[in-house]
Design an enzyme around this catalytic site. Structure first.
Site, PDB file in Angstrom:
ATOM      1  N   SER A  37       0.818  -1.212   0.000  1.00  0.00           N
ATOM      2  CA  SER A  37       0.000   0.000   0.000  1.00  0.00           C
ATOM      3  C   SER A  37       0.854   1.265   0.000  1.00  0.00           C
ATOM      4  O   SER A  37       0.712   2.122  -0.863  1.00  0.00           O
ATOM      5  CB  SER A  37      -0.933  -0.004   1.212  1.00  0.00           C
ATOM      6  OG  SER A  37      -1.697   1.185   1.261  1.00  0.00           O
ATOM      7  N   SER A  63       4.825  -9.176  -5.757  1.00  0.00           N
ATOM      8  CA  SER A  63       4.819  -7.777  -6.174  1.00  0.00           C
ATOM      9  C   SER A  63       5.928  -7.444  -7.169  1.00  0.00           C
ATOM     10  O   SER A  63       5.893  -6.387  -7.803  1.00  0.00           O
ATOM     11  CB  SER A  63       4.963  -6.857  -4.950  1.00  0.00           C
ATOM     12  OG  SER A  63       3.895  -7.015  -4.050  1.00  0.00           O
ATOM     13  N   ILE A  95       7.804  -7.499  10.500  1.00  0.00           N
ATOM     14  CA  ILE A  95       8.953  -8.145   9.859  1.00  0.00           C
ATOM     15  C   ILE A  95      10.108  -7.183   9.625  1.00  0.00           C
ATOM     16  O   ILE A  95      11.168  -7.589   9.157  1.00  0.00           O
ATOM     17  CB  ILE A  95       8.556  -8.826   8.525  1.00  0.00           C
ATOM     18  CG1 ILE A  95       8.161  -7.795   7.466  1.00  0.00           C
ATOM     19  CG2 ILE A  95       7.452  -9.840   8.745  1.00  0.00           C
ATOM     20  CD1 ILE A  95       7.972  -8.413   6.087  1.00  0.00           C
ATOM     21  N   GLN A  96       9.921  -5.925   9.956  1.00  0.00           N
ATOM     22  CA  GLN A  96      11.002  -4.954   9.758  1.00  0.00           C
ATOM     23  C   GLN A  96      12.296  -5.328  10.473  1.00  0.00           C
ATOM     24  O   GLN A  96      13.375  -5.202   9.881  1.00  0.00           O
ATOM     25  CB  GLN A  96      10.549  -3.558  10.189  1.00  0.00           C
ATOM     26  CG  GLN A  96       9.739  -2.823   9.148  1.00  0.00           C
ATOM     27  CD  GLN A  96       9.417  -1.399   9.569  1.00  0.00           C
ATOM     28  OE1 GLN A  96      10.014  -0.867  10.507  1.00  0.00           O
ATOM     29  NE2 GLN A  96       8.477  -0.780   8.875  1.00  0.00           N
ATOM     30  N   HIS A 117       6.684   4.815   9.946  1.00  0.00           N
ATOM     31  CA  HIS A 117       6.095   4.635  11.267  1.00  0.00           C
ATOM     32  C   HIS A 117       7.237   4.267  12.194  1.00  0.00           C
ATOM     33  O   HIS A 117       8.113   3.481  11.836  1.00  0.00           O
ATOM     34  CB  HIS A 117       5.037   3.524  11.240  1.00  0.00           C
ATOM     35  CG  HIS A 117       4.383   3.262  12.567  1.00  0.00           C
ATOM     36  ND1 HIS A 117       3.975   4.272  13.415  1.00  0.00           N
ATOM     37  CD2 HIS A 117       4.062   2.091  13.197  1.00  0.00           C
ATOM     38  CE1 HIS A 117       3.409   3.741  14.494  1.00  0.00           C
ATOM     39  NE2 HIS A 117       3.465   2.427  14.384  1.00  0.00           N
ATOM     40  N   ASP A 200      -0.176   7.645  17.589  1.00  0.00           N
ATOM     41  CA  ASP A 200      -0.757   6.760  16.580  1.00  0.00           C
ATOM     42  C   ASP A 200      -1.362   5.519  17.227  1.00  0.00           C
ATOM     43  O   ASP A 200      -2.513   5.149  16.946  1.00  0.00           O
ATOM     44  CB  ASP A 200       0.318   6.364  15.572  1.00  0.00           C
ATOM     45  CG  ASP A 200      -0.233   5.501  14.448  1.00  0.00           C
ATOM     46  OD1 ASP A 200      -0.928   6.041  13.571  1.00  0.00           O
ATOM     47  OD2 ASP A 200       0.027   4.282  14.443  1.00  0.00           O
ATOM     48  N   GLU A 236     -28.720   2.483  12.164  1.00  0.00           N
ATOM     49  CA  GLU A 236     -28.598   3.585  13.116  1.00  0.00           C
ATOM     50  C   GLU A 236     -27.244   3.633  13.814  1.00  0.00           C
ATOM     51  O   GLU A 236     -26.771   4.716  14.177  1.00  0.00           O
ATOM     52  CB  GLU A 236     -29.715   3.497  14.161  1.00  0.00           C
ATOM     53  CG  GLU A 236     -31.111   3.701  13.586  1.00  0.00           C
ATOM     54  CD  GLU A 236     -31.254   5.051  12.877  1.00  0.00           C
ATOM     55  OE1 GLU A 236     -30.609   6.031  13.307  1.00  0.00           O
ATOM     56  OE2 GLU A 236     -32.019   5.122  11.895  1.00  0.00           O
ATOM     57  N   GLU A 240     -24.899   4.896   9.425  1.00  0.00           N
ATOM     58  CA  GLU A 240     -24.938   6.360   9.449  1.00  0.00           C
ATOM     59  C   GLU A 240     -23.703   6.988  10.080  1.00  0.00           C
ATOM     60  O   GLU A 240     -23.532   8.210  10.042  1.00  0.00           O
ATOM     61  CB  GLU A 240     -26.205   6.834  10.155  1.00  0.00           C
ATOM     62  CG  GLU A 240     -27.476   6.489   9.388  1.00  0.00           C
ATOM     63  CD  GLU A 240     -28.710   7.208   9.911  1.00  0.00           C
ATOM     64  OE1 GLU A 240     -28.547   8.238  10.595  1.00  0.00           O
ATOM     65  OE2 GLU A 240     -29.814   6.737   9.626  1.00  0.00           O
TER      66      GLU A 240
END
Length: 352
Positions: A37, A63, A95-96, A117, A200, A236, A240
């Site tokens: 992403s 990828s 996994i970093q 991040h 965050d 409801e 909404e």
């Protein structure tokens, strides 16, 4: 781009186009590790800004063909790191550390290790060598929005932060990177790794993901248990919600009150604090303390090391909640063309 609407009351630095110096990034090679992403958005925006980009992926990554089809150079993470001046880690947080350990030998003095991040830096899961800069450039939006805004001539607001400044140019380079992905077109806010991570995590847990979903489910269950139809309860308490959030996003809480009926406003003003009371505030403070003292981070790291047993069970329970079964056919009644147009139909898979 010079800012024309920046309020004087900002409590931190906010940067725009004229504040960034592209020379700090334009002659460098940037390795983007991951092509999910965020990875695809960063890599393509950098490439379109004239930056030399190489994408680092596992040889068996699904990828890899997509990145090559998008016109980007692709190689393995260790080879990408070895040739790069800036290495942006856009693989999942979990996994970093393993990826960093695998590529660390390719780092040279004066290189930059960059993140979107700060979890692994702030909680010491990754400890970079002292001879590199460590910075952050973090768009405040999902990757397909970052890419779409850039292609449309705009940008997504972003954060920058400096954790380690070996060269003395860490901030200038981070700001140039943010400019190259479109951030300075909208505004780039200066923060710290600690502030970004802790706010965050707290926001996700207490409000945006945890708090809101719990509130929705409790509201739904209250109506259904009182004998109202599941369909009405769904509309409801969940359907909404988007209308209200959109109003708040566009004009703040005051703008939302202005747009709803007087009856809704009075009911909300007089009953809201009875639902979200001081007890909730105390619970939020406890959640924040767990974020600040590292308890949540240790728990999440241990959960992953154990194979995610609690995560899997809780996720299954949430997926099996009645509100999910009721909502699926109801959502099919609506036309979502306008909503779905905001998403890339060929959205790349999760970061590799």
């Amino acid at each position: 781009m010079t800012d024309t609407n920046s309020p004087d009351e900002f409590t931190t630095n906010v940067y725009y186009g004229d504040d960034a110096d592209a020379s700090y990034i334009e002659d460098e090679t940037v390795a983007v590790l991951g092509y999910g992403s965020q990875g695809h958005a960063h890599a393509l925006n950098l490439h379109d800004s004239g930056v030399d980009v190489v994408v680092g992926l596992r040889e068996d990554s699904t990828s890899w063909p997509q990145a090559e089809a998008d016109g980007l150079r692709v190689t393995t993470p260790d080879d990408a790191t070895a040739e790069a001046d800036v290495v942006m880690f856009l693989v999942p947080d979990t996994i970093q550390p393993a990826v960093f350990e695998a590529v660390e030998d390719g780092l040279e003095a004066g290189n930059t290790v960059m993140f979107a991040h700060g979890f692994n830096i702030h909680y010491n899961q990754i400890q970079p060598p002292e001879y590199v800069d460590v910075t952050m450039a973090a768009p405040k939006g999902p990757g397909h929005i970052v890419r779409r805004d850039f292609e449309n001539g705009g940008g997504t607001p972003a954060l920058i932060a400096v954790y380690q400044d070996y060269t003395g140019d860490a901030k200038a380079e981070a700001l140039a990177y943010a400019q190259a992905i479109g951030g300075t077109r909208a505004g780039v806010i200066e923060t710290t790794f600690r502030e970004e991570v802790e706010t965050d995590l707290f926001g996700e847990q207490a409000v945006l993901c945890g708090g809101v979903t719990a509130l929705v489910k409790h509201g739904y269950e209250t109506l259904v248990d009182a004998g109202y139809s599941p369909e009405m309860a769904y509309f409801e308490c969940l359907n909404e919600l988007k209308l209200i959030v959109d109003l708040m996003y566009e004009d703040g809480i005051g703008g939302m009150w202005y747009s709803v009926s007087d009856t809704a406003e009075y009911g909300g003003l007089t009953r809201g604090d009875r639902i979200i009371d001081e007890g909730v505030r105390e619970n939020m403070e406890a959640v924040l303390e767990e974020v600040q003292n590292g308890e949540f981070a240790r728990e999440w790291v241990s959960e992953n090391q154990a194979g995610r047993p609690a995560y899997t069970q809780l996720k299954r329970q949430d997926e099996e909640h009645e509100i999910e079964q009721v909502g699926a056919p109801l959502r099919d009644l609506f036309e979502w063309e306008e909503e779905s147009s905001d998403k890339d139909p060929a959205e790349v898979p999760a970061d590799d």
